[in-house]
Design a protein around this motif. Structure first.
Motif, PDB file in Angstrom:
ATOM      1  N   GLY A  71       0.810  -1.214   0.000  1.00 40.38           N
ATOM      2  CA  GLY A  71       0.000   0.000   0.000  1.00 40.38           C
ATOM      3  C   GLY A  71       0.842   1.262   0.000  1.00 40.38           C
ATOM      4  O   GLY A  71       0.605   2.188  -0.790  1.00 40.38           O
ATOM      5  N   GLU A 184      -4.829  -4.242   1.879  1.00 42.12           N
ATOM      6  CA  GLU A 184      -4.820  -2.783   1.764  1.00 42.12           C
ATOM      7  C   GLU A 184      -5.779  -2.281   0.685  1.00 42.12           C
ATOM      8  O   GLU A 184      -6.160  -1.104   0.689  1.00 42.12           O
ATOM      9  N   GLN A 231      -8.697  -3.131   8.430  1.00 39.67           N
ATOM     10  CA  GLN A 231      -9.071  -2.537   7.153  1.00 39.67           C
ATOM     11  C   GLN A 231     -10.573  -2.254   7.092  1.00 39.67           C
ATOM     12  O   GLN A 231     -10.992  -1.196   6.594  1.00 39.67           O
TER      13      GLN A 231
END
Length: 746
Positions: A71, A184, A231
């Motif tokens: 990410g 991500e 997340q």
């Protein structure tokens, strides 16, 4: 400012990185910058990136001082981007040929949307390729662009960054960035799609998503998979900060719980002993984010109550049920095979039906069997016909012919009792020909590559051919269709048997002599060929030594070099995407002879189609790029360098010169084609099928008179017709027919 900024993060993918970068830099659409980010990879990724940057100024290398994860590496690439649109590509994946041009065209056609979602294909290390099973969500239907509320099903498509193109100003204005940790993509793609004011889709495979045998992060056993909870907390925090998105909470909740269930059930993700902890954390999220009234599925209920043992028991029960179903299915198939074998033995003891004929052509309809079936109806109407066609075949069948599905009782009854059997190996599988039956075997046209017993010396092309079974099949043949002396001599040597070679021409080419200008115009309109365009039928040979089939030519690049005057009709083996400007995918068209009639020229390499196309007397251009490799693997009976049917080209640039310069239909090409027709099409005057039926059914061994090649008048192509004033005198299909003994008998 380039149109695209393609961002490629690289970490421990040195074996795949070159293929990834090449797939970007070789795109026919060149208005791009390639930002390659070395995420402090311990292997040679950094050196590879620098080598590409030294060779191509479009490559912008970025070297991170420390490993920051996928990410953060993407964020570093975005900081260097200057393109209108951002395209992400992982270092072990590749863009398909022509992908960026297709993306650019779709973006332009939909008014520069904030996000364009396109399709992908999983490519496995063993050669398998599987397209996204939710590709229907990407259908280009209805108005575009559109908000997510019009197409909420897009949230079900794989939530990754690399199957979308993002307008950079939109991303910058909204401050989107990738978080650290595993998964991500989740807190990136959900907010991006929900926030986007305009979305468009592209129903085209643009990315090959590599499924490595070892080394994929998501298939690595690690506590990093617990990052998934963080997340989704970021996703719901984003929704909380944007109240206008609150109506998406129920869908996000369902996606979250489904995602947790997937991670929990994959054996290669969670470390041993951590499943209970994972399920308890999933239960906490279930209670925290559930929207009242949301419909729950069985797995959702188990996660809601944190029933670890019940969840495991459900998985074991499901696996046991699947094993039992497979066992029962296998037993049922064995019983059915035995019953059909008994049925076939019984039917073989019943009287033959000399007024019945069964035809087969690769499980569908076409080729020599189709032409022979029509001739049976015309010259031997007392014989009733049936077609052996796979249930999946949706194309046309001849009127009046009975359709029979392979493997059914009707199939074995027809094989046991029909007086005439006509077709390819699709017909003869499992056949035990009876005395009195007549088997007419149709082969693959004029042989060019090695076949039959000659494949014993070509193991890569033979692909495990059972030569003993092949010879048992040959011993059942009564007649073999041959188009010329070369074919007759080859068949008798590579398929040694007691059959008679009927050297009467190729029945499949009869339609070329009967078609009219109106037929050609109708076919071109059906295929969408613009008026005045030159249509090139591109039909390369299948590379049997390759597990996966890819077009030998970059069709998007070739179409670009040819210009707007030309259209490519692509009939290529395999299922690789062939989209591009002025490229029409005609692989699904059921009749190759219709494609020949609709085209103005044939572009091929080693395909036997060039022999029958020569009977049409239209230009043929050869692509000889991999001739040496192909002939080494497959062999060649005819040296096309010594007897070419037309002009040749080595690559896309050379072929474009042949067509745009006019050599493809010049005087030299016509001379070469005439000599080729004299040698390989001596009988192809439109009456080949009639000769076969006269011999096989009516007992006439004297062939019908042959019209010399120089005196034949096949229908001209659209391009040629535009330059001629006199109409071609060719009979219409179904028009007046020659009076023969067969017609009198009828």
């Amino acid at each position: 400012m380039p149109r695209f900024s393609v961002i490629v993060p690289a970490y421990q993918v040195q074996a795949y990185l070159s293929a990834c970068l090449d797939s970007v830099l070789s795109q026919s659409y060149t208005d791009l910058e390639l930002i390659a980010v070395d995420d402090r990879s311990p292997d040679a990724c950094g050196a590879i990136i620098d080598e590409y940057a030294a060779r191509d100024r479009r490559v912008k290398p970025v070297h991170l001082a420390e490993n920051r994860g996928l990410g953060r590496a993407r964020n570093a690439g975005m900081a260097e981007a200057s393109g209108d649109y951002l395209v992400f590509l992982d270092g072990d994946d590749t863009l398909t040929p022509g992908a960026l041009r297709a993306i650019a065209d779709r973006i332009g056609a939909t008014g520069d949307p904030d996000v364009l979602v396109y399709d992908y294909e999983r490519t496995y290390w063993d050669g398998r390729r599987v397209r996204n099973h939710l590709r229907a969500e990407l259908a280009e239907r209805g108005p575009a662009p559109f908000p997510l509320t019009d197409r909420p099903g897009l949230l079900r498509v794989l939530m990754v960054a690399w199957n979308k193109a993002y307008r950079r100003e939109f991303v910058t204005e909204r401050g989107f960035a990738f978080p650290p940790g595993y998964y991500e993509d989740t807190p990136w793609t959900f907010p991006v799609l929900m926030t986007a004011g305009s979305i468009a889709t592209l129903d085209r495979v643009c990315v090959h998503y590599r499924q490595r045998r070892r080394g994929n992060i998501l298939s690595t056993t690690s506590r990093g998979h617990f990052d998934l909870f963080d997340q989704y907390e970021r996703v719901f925090a984003y929704v909380a900060d944007h109240p206008e998105l609150a109506h998406w909470k129920a869908e996000l909740f369902r996606r979250m719980i489904d995602h947790y269930g997937v991670v929990f059930t994959r054996r290669d993700r969670l470390p041993r002993g951590s499943h209970r902890e994972f399920l308890h954390r999933a239960r906490a999220h279930h209670r925290r984010y559930r929207v009242p009234g949301t419909r729950l599925r069985r797995r959702h209920v188990l996660i809601r109550f944190g029933l670890h043992r019940a969840f495991r028991a459900l998985l074991l029960a499901t696996a046991a049920r699947r094993r039992a179903q497979r066992t029962l299915t296998g037993l049922a198939r064995a019983v059915r095979r035995g019953a059909l074998a008994l049925h076939y033995r019984i039917q073989r003891r019943l009287p033959l039906r000399p007024d019945r004929a069964v035809f087969a052509a690769g499980g569908g309809y076409g080729g020599d069997p189709a032409a022979l079936e029509e001739a049976f109806g015309r010259y031997a109407p007392h014989v009733r016909t049936a077609w052996l066609a796979d249930p999946s075949y949706r194309g046309p069948l001849p009127p009046g012919a009975r359709r029979i599905a392979p493997g059914t009782a009707a199939h074995w009854t027809a094989l046991a009792r029909a007086g005439y059997l006509v077709g390819d190996d699709h017909l003869t599988r499992g056949l035990r020909k009876r005395p009195g039956q007549v088997l007419v075997r149709t082969l693959e046209g004029t042989p060019l590559a090695h076949t039959g017993l000659d494949l014993q010396e070509r193991p890569a092309a033979a692909r495990g051919t059972d030569f003993a079974a092949l010879l048992r099949d040959v011993d059942q043949w009564d007649h073999v269709i041959s188009g010329n002396r070369h074919s007759t001599l080859t068949w008798e040597r590579v398929y040694p048997g007691r059959y008679t070679a009927l050297e009467y021409g190729s029945p499949r080419t009869d339609v070329f002599q009967r078609a009219t200008r109106e037929d050609v115009a109708r076919l071109r309109a059906r295929l969408g060929i613009p008026s005045g365009a030159v249509a090139i039928l591109y039909a390369p040979a299948r590379r049997e030594h390759r597990r996966t089939q890819h077009p030998p030519l970059d069709l998007a690049l070739l179409a670009h070099r040819l210009g707007p005057r030309f259209v490519l009709l692509a009939r290529v083996p395999g299922d690789a995407p062939v989209e591009g400007p002025r490229v029409v995918d005609v692989r699904a068209h059921p009749c190759v002879q219709e494609l020949c009639l609709a085209s103005d020229a044939l572009l091929t390499d080693h395909a036997p189609l060039l022999f029958e196309y020569a009977a049409l007397d239209r230009p043929i251009v050869l692509h000889t790029g991999d001739r040496a490799a192909y002939e080494t693997v497959h062999g060649a009976y005819v040296d096309l360098r010594a007897v070419p049917p037309g002009e040749t080209g080595w690559d896309e640039e050379g072929l474009a010169d042949v067509f745009t310069g006019g050599d493809w239909n010049g005087a030299r090409a016509a001379t070469l084609r005439a000599a080729f027709r004299e040698r390989f099409c001596p009988w192809d005057d439109g009456r080949a099928a009639e000769r076969v039926v006269r011999h096989v059914v009516l007992g006439r061994t004297d062939p019908a008179p042959v019209v010399p090649p120089a005196e034949r008048r096949p229908v001209p192509s659209a391009a040629a017709a535009a330059t001629r004033s006199a109409p071609a005198t060719v009979p219409r299909p179904g028009g007046p027919r020659p009076v023969t003994e067969a017609a009198e008998h009828r």
